[in-house]
Design a protein around this motif. Structure first.
Motif, PDB file in Angstrom:
ATOM      1  N   GLU A   1       0.818  -1.209   0.000  1.00 15.54           N
ATOM      2  CA  GLU A   1       0.000   0.000   0.000  1.00 15.54           C
ATOM      3  C   GLU A   1       0.855   1.263   0.000  1.00 15.54           C
ATOM      4  O   GLU A   1       0.508   2.258  -0.633  1.00 15.54           O
ATOM      5  CB  GLU A   1      -0.928   0.015   1.222  1.00 15.54           C
ATOM      6  N   MET A   2       1.988   1.216   0.693  1.00 15.39           N
ATOM      7  CA  MET A   2       2.848   2.395   0.739  1.00 15.39           C
ATOM      8  C   MET A   2       3.591   2.572  -0.580  1.00 15.39           C
ATOM      9  O   MET A   2       3.939   3.697  -0.957  1.00 15.39           O
ATOM     10  CB  MET A   2       3.830   2.264   1.905  1.00 15.39           C
ATOM     11  N   VAL A   3       3.842   1.487  -1.298  1.00 18.36           N
ATOM     12  CA  VAL A   3       4.420   1.606  -2.636  1.00 18.36           C
ATOM     13  C   VAL A   3       3.408   2.250  -3.581  1.00 18.36           C
ATOM     14  O   VAL A   3       3.763   3.106  -4.401  1.00 18.36           O
ATOM     15  CB  VAL A   3       4.855   0.217  -3.146  1.00 18.36           C
ATOM     16  N   VAL A   4       2.148   1.861  -3.469  1.00 15.49           N
ATOM     17  CA  VAL A   4       1.103   2.459  -4.307  1.00 15.49           C
ATOM     18  C   VAL A   4       0.973   3.952  -4.020  1.00 15.49           C
ATOM     19  O   VAL A   4       0.820   4.763  -4.936  1.00 15.49           O
ATOM     20  CB  VAL A   4      -0.239   1.738  -4.062  1.00 15.49           C
ATOM     21  N   GLU A   5       1.056   4.321  -2.744  1.00 12.41           N
ATOM     22  CA  GLU A   5       0.966   5.733  -2.385  1.00 12.41           C
ATOM     23  C   GLU A   5       2.166   6.521  -2.897  1.00 12.41           C
ATOM     24  O   GLU A   5       2.072   7.732  -3.120  1.00 12.41           O
ATOM     25  CB  GLU A   5       0.846   5.849  -0.861  1.00 12.41           C
ATOM     26  N   SER A   6       3.305   5.850  -3.125  1.00 11.80           N
ATOM     27  CA  SER A   6       4.508   6.536  -3.592  1.00 11.80           C
ATOM     28  C   SER A   6       4.491   6.821  -5.089  1.00 11.80           C
ATOM     29  O   SER A   6       5.384   7.513  -5.586  1.00 11.80           O
ATOM     30  CB  SER A   6       5.750   5.701  -3.249  1.00 11.80           C
ATOM     31  N   VAL A   7       3.523   6.273  -5.831  1.00 12.29           N
ATOM     32  CA  VAL A   7       3.473   6.457  -7.283  1.00 12.29           C
ATOM     33  C   VAL A   7       3.195   7.923  -7.613  1.00 12.29           C
ATOM     34  O   VAL A   7       2.339   8.562  -7.004  1.00 12.29           O
ATOM     35  CB  VAL A   7       2.394   5.546  -7.904  1.00 12.29           C
ATOM     36  N   LYS A   8       3.926   8.436  -8.575  1.00 14.70           N
ATOM     37  CA  LYS A   8       3.765   9.837  -8.971  1.00 14.70           C
ATOM     38  C   LYS A   8       2.438  10.059  -9.685  1.00 14.70           C
ATOM     39  O   LYS A   8       1.845   9.133 -10.243  1.00 14.70           O
ATOM     40  CB  LYS A   8       4.917  10.257  -9.895  1.00 14.70           C
ATOM     41  N   ALA A   9       1.995  11.310  -9.669  1.00 12.85           N
ATOM     42  CA  ALA A   9       0.798  11.680 -10.402  1.00 12.85           C
ATOM     43  C   ALA A   9       1.070  11.562 -11.902  1.00 12.85           C
ATOM     44  O   ALA A   9       2.129  11.949 -12.387  1.00 12.85           O
ATOM     45  CB  ALA A   9       0.373  13.100 -10.048  1.00 12.85           C
ATOM     46  N   GLY A  10       0.111  11.016 -12.635  1.00  7.87           N
ATOM     47  CA  GLY A  10       0.271  10.836 -14.065  1.00  7.87           C
ATOM     48  C   GLY A  10       0.770   9.468 -14.467  1.00  7.87           C
ATOM     49  O   GLY A  10       0.704   9.109 -15.646  1.00  7.87           O
ATOM     50  N   VAL A  11       1.294   8.706 -13.524  1.00 11.22           N
ATOM     51  CA  VAL A  11       1.754   7.342 -13.803  1.00 11.22           C
ATOM     52  C   VAL A  11       0.588   6.388 -13.592  1.00 11.22           C
ATOM     53  O   VAL A  11      -0.070   6.409 -12.551  1.00 11.22           O
ATOM     54  CB  VAL A  11       2.945   6.960 -12.894  1.00 11.22           C
ATOM     55  N   VAL A  12       0.311   5.548 -14.578  1.00  9.11           N
ATOM     56  CA  VAL A  12      -0.779   4.576 -14.484  1.00  9.11           C
ATOM     57  C   VAL A  12      -0.288   3.389 -13.659  1.00  9.11           C
ATOM     58  O   VAL A  12       0.735   2.774 -13.985  1.00  9.11           O
ATOM     59  CB  VAL A  12      -1.219   4.108 -15.881  1.00  9.11           C
ATOM     60  N   SER A  13      -0.980   3.087 -12.587  1.00 12.99           N
ATOM     61  CA  SER A  13      -0.577   1.990 -11.708  1.00 12.99           C
ATOM     62  C   SER A  13      -1.701   0.966 -11.616  1.00 12.99           C
ATOM     63  O   SER A  13      -2.877   1.318 -11.618  1.00 12.99           O
ATOM     64  CB  SER A  13      -0.237   2.509 -10.301  1.00 12.99           C
ATOM     65  N   VAL A  14      -1.307  -0.310 -11.542  1.00 11.52           N
ATOM     66  CA  VAL A  14      -2.236  -1.424 -11.401  1.00 11.52           C
ATOM     67  C   VAL A  14      -1.700  -2.341 -10.315  1.00 11.52           C
ATOM     68  O   VAL A  14      -0.546  -2.752 -10.356  1.00 11.52           O
ATOM     69  CB  VAL A  14      -2.407  -2.207 -12.719  1.00 11.52           C
ATOM     70  N   VAL A  15      -2.548  -2.640  -9.338  1.00 12.53           N
ATOM     71  CA  VAL A  15      -2.207  -3.602  -8.286  1.00 12.53           C
ATOM     72  C   VAL A  15      -2.891  -4.921  -8.635  1.00 12.53           C
ATOM     73  O   VAL A  15      -4.081  -4.951  -8.892  1.00 12.53           O
ATOM     74  CB  VAL A  15      -2.683  -3.103  -6.902  1.00 12.53           C
TER      75      VAL A  15
END
Length: 887
Positions: free
Chosen positions: A313-327
């Motif tokens: 969860e903390m890795v997901v929160e570290s993702v920059k704005a504009g980067v598409v993330s999928v868990v």
């Protein structure tokens, strides 16, 4: 009183009969009321004569005798006559909760709230509220605020808004042109030809697929995708036909299951409708070549994050704005993972793709049952997955790359994996080359073949948050287990990436990351100095040859071994020595038998590793490129029986600690005085006993790095290979023990929460996935699928294991005066996977996302909430059935 005296009583005298020796009439209401008023006046007169203390004692005695309704009457009387005090919530609640409440306001509302009072003005102008609103529009401060500067981000937001150039639609069209500009005739003709060609290719693919499906279709399957092969009334005739070919009931059942799997819809047609299929491989690159040049500028960066990594969860929160993330869940299939990627990109290509999953310097633990390494890279389904994944990323000429956040660049086997993937897909693959023992900081080290002027980790993540996570990942995972358990009822309806980001933000706020990130001057100074150091180091690294790199890795082996021995010495000096001394002085805290159970094995490990450390230190004092370290590690690997005794007794040691803490107050006090102090590195005794199990992963990574920088003709090469095999074999033994314990605990938890559940603990059984579905009932099965009506009768939870499917009913119970709910499960049935049949139900106007599960005795018509859940569930279930039938 005699009987004669009672004979002359009259009814009037009976009305004056008293109670409790007080002359209170029973039935004469007027006299009763008069006496009551007189007594109230008397008590009031006494009350006026009493002191304040006496009055308080009297009121206390009266209130103790009152019932709840009488006390409520007093409360209502006071609330009507006394004004209730109104309190400002910002002065009562903690500051971070008040800031969290204000964070939901818009900038206009925040400015209005700032005019209410001075406390509200102070809170609504905090930088933590205004900085996200500025960053959302790309407005960054041109300077670094000082510690005492107040409201810098709010002033910056107001300044940026005041200088915005507002244009009406007519003015914007005059200056910039319209979005729908008319095309020329040649452009329209070219567009029509392109659509016609693409449509022709699609229909050719559909016809080819239908032709192939018709060839492999068994004779008993009807022309529709959803046959009635699962109906019990047709099974006797089927079994007779197939039994003549196969000759046994088991073969018939296996054939039915395989048939049901073959006719299930694929990714492109999960709903059962006539949607277009995916283009074949030979058409992928052709379609992408026709992309407009403007799409290159709009290509996003994409990051895949596995839920298996600690504190994801903390890795997901570290993702920059504009980067598409999928868990993604670790239990999904390769096909499901491609589906999630394709849906997130929505037809676009990614400029770069990061894969953040579990793994080591030899292989990537991408999914359950798929550890991507040299041995299985060329398997058909694995190869097909990477080829399709490479088509979603820009080519190497366009600057595209795939980044593995796994230290594959630190070993020969890992670099071979990267090389084969690059040759297979035509895409550039990169990974970290550093090894950080005991943490995940290898992702912040140098990357193999990095050509973009910055580390790939800075492309996807906020490095300050990522560095915090990498240093404390294991500790944060233990905390997040409790947080997930508490917040799951609130977040279960949300997507995993959204709930993960919310939990990660909560953890960062709790850790005080706001204060850390606000120290911008210190952070900037450190960053500048680190950049200079990295430049100096890079210049030195360019000058070093493989011998110097080999020396550096060996010294890292020595340094990490010294730290490991120091942690073992803490157990000896802080815990064992005082307990042994107390036993010798006749003031025993623990008995000699308990001390022997707790510390005998760990002291033998300390003796073994102390000798290993001395051998390494002696060798490095006279170190040269020709010297060897493999023989020392091989000698150490031949004495690992000492560790075997410790790991066999490890559960007993932990239970002994808990039992002694509970039953011996002196030992409880002893642990409270020594646990989590500066001397013990803020660790407890059970946490210190974790170090032996984690050390072997560090040994393996370091030995692979030493062999990577050891020439093939070096005499140490053979000993290093032998030592790696020894350590690798023993690490697999430890991993198997961990897996068995975790699976046993997990199965016990599931068995405990499902009421009436049979015993689940069996050898090699593990949970794959849990899916919540709605159980439907068909009103009339004689009509076609498109006209059938269904009603929702129950809520079910499907627990998929590697050898069986457990079906349970799901209920929800609510606690009075609380918003959260509790989920309860009731066992219904269990079906072996090799006897489970699956049938898809096409979408219609009456039902969506439905399918049928058919066992030997029971049949369930199920439906998921959304289409994605149906596809992921059927994909995982199909893969589990095939795996169980191959055993």
């Amino acid at each position: 009183m005699s009987a004669e005296d009672s004979s002359w009583r009259t009814p009037e005298m009976e009305s004056f009969h008293t109670r409790f020796s007080a002359w209170t009439p029973f039935s004469n209401k007027s006299l009763n009321r008069q006496l009551f008023q007189e007594r109230v006046a008397l008590i009031s007169h006494w009350f006026d004569l009493w002191t304040n203390k006496q009055r308080q004692e009297f009121l206390f005695a009266i209130f103790l005798r009152c019932t709840k309704s009488q006390l409520r009457f007093v409360q209502d009387w006071f609330s009507e006559r006394m004004q209730v005090a109104k309190v400002d919530f910002s002065t009562v609640l903690p500051r971070f909760i008040s800031l969290y409440i204000f964070s939901f306001l818009s900038p206009k509302d925040l400015c209005a709230a700032a005019q209410v009072s001075w406390p509200w003005k102070f809170l609504t102008e905090q930088d933590c509220l205004w900085m996200p609103k500025c960053v959302k529009f790309g407005w960054f401060l041109p300077y670094t605020p000082t510690d005492n500067e107040y409201g810098a981000w709010k002033r910056h937001y107001v300044a940026c808004v005041s200088h915005l150039d507002w244009l009406t639609p007519r003015e914007a069209a005059a200056i910039y042109g319209t979005l729908n500009e008319p095309k020329t005739e040649d452009e329209e003709l070219l567009e029509r030809q392109r659509e016609k060609c693409l449509r022709k290719r699609i229909w050719e693919e559909i016809a080819l697929r239908n032709k192939e499906l018709f060839k492999v279709r068994p004779p008993w399957v009807s022309g529709t995708c959803c046959s009635s092969v699962l109906k019990p009334r047709r099974q006797p005739r089927l079994s007779q036909t197939v039994r003549e070919r196969v000759g046994s009931h088991e073969a018939l059942e296996k054939q039915l299951v395989l048939t049901s799997l073959e006719i299930l819809p694929k990714r492109s047609n999960i709903s059962g409708s006539h949607s277009y299929p995916l283009l074949s491989k030979k058409y992928w690159h052709g379609v992408h070549k026709n992309d407009d040049s403007s799409s290159y500028a709009l290509r996003p960066h994409f990051i895949l994050i596995s839920s298996r990594i600690p504190a994801y969860e903390m890795v997901v929160e570290s993702v920059k704005a504009g980067v598409v993330s999928v868990v993604y869940e670790h239990s999904v299939t390769l096909e499901s993972l491609l589906y999630l990627i394709e849906k997130a990109l929505d037809g676009r290509k990614a400029q770069s793709m990061g894969i953040f999953s579990d793994g080591d310097s030899r292989e990537i633990n991408l999914l359950q049952g798929y550890k991507i390494g040299v041995k299985n890279l060329l398997r058909p389904e694995v190869r097909d997955f990477w080829e399709k994944l490479g088509s979603y990323v820009a080519t190497e000429e366009e600057g595209g790359h795939v980044d593995f956040f796994v230290p594959l660049g630190a070993s020969e086997v890992g670099t071979e994996v990267l090389s084969q993937l690059s040759q297979l897909t035509g895409t550039f693959f990169t990974a970290p080359t550093g090894i950080a023992t005991g943490s995940y900081q290898h992702i912040l080290s140098d990357w193999l073949g990095s050509q973009w002027g910055k580390a790939p980790s800075s492309i996807y993540f906020c490095e300050a948050k990522l560095q915090t996570w990498s240093s404390f990942a294991d500790f944060l995972e233990e905390t997040l287990k409790t947080v997930r358990k508490q917040l799951y009822p609130l977040f279960k309806e949300l997507q995993k990436s959204i709930s993960g980001r919310m939990i990660g933000q909560f953890m960062f706020d709790t850790m005080g990351m706001t204060n850390i990130l606000n120290n911008q001057e210190t952070a900037q100074a450190l960053a500048d100095r680190l950049m200079e150091l990295s430049k100096e180091d890079s210049e030195r690294i360019l000058q070093k040859d493989s011998a110097e790199k080999r020396t550096r890795v060996v010294r890292e082996l020595l340094q990490s071994e010294r730290k490991y021995v120091q942690m073992l010495e803490i157990v000896r000096d802080v815990y064992f020595a005082p307990l042994k001394a107390a036993l010798s002085s006749n003031r025993a805290i623990l008995s000699a038998a308990n001390i022997q159970i707790l510390f005998s094995d760990i002291l033998q490990i300390l003796s073994l590793n102390r000798q290993f450390l001395d051998n390494l230190r002696d060798r490095l004092q006279e170190w040269s490129p020709a010297h060897c370290v493999g023989e020392i590690v091989t000698k150490f690997g031949s004495q690992l029986n000492t560790y075997t005794n410790f790991f066999n007794n490890y559960p007993v040691i932990l239970k002994t600690i808990e039992k002694c803490r509970e039953m011996i107050p002196a030992f409880r006090t002893f642990l409270k005085r020594h646990d989590k102090t500066i001397v013990t590195k803020m660790l407890s005794l059970p946490e210190l006993l974790l170090y032996p199990s984690r050390r072997f992963e560090e040994y393996l990574n370091l030995l692979y790095a030493v062999r990577l920088h050891t020439p093939a003709e070096h005499v140490d090469r053979g000993d290093l290979t032998t030592a790696i095999d020894q350590i690798k074999k023993y690490k697999s033994y430890i991993d198997q023990m961990k897996q068995n314990i975790n699976m046993k605990d997990h199965l016990s938890d599931i068995q405990r929460i499902i009421w009436g559940c049979p015993t689940l603990s069996e050898v090699n059984r593990y949970l794959i996935r849990v899916q919540d579905v709605a159980q439907l009932h068909c009103c009339d099965e004689e009509i076609s699928f498109s006209l059938r009506l269904y009603e929702h009768i129950h809520d079910l939870s499907l627990f998929l294991f590697n050898d069986a499917l457990l079906v349970s009913s799901r209920g929800t119970s609510h606690t009075p005066f609380e918003r959260t709910s509790k989920t309860t499960y009731q066992f219904i049935a269990s079906v072996a996977l090799h006897r489970l049949l699956i049938e898809n139900i096409p979408d219609s106007k009456y039902v969506k996302n439905a399918f049928i599960l058919q066992g030997p005795k029971y049949k369930w018509i199920c439906a998921t909430e959304v289409e994605d859940e149906k596809f992921l569930w059927l994909s995982v279930l199909r893969n589990a059935i095939k795996s169980s039938m191959e055993k």
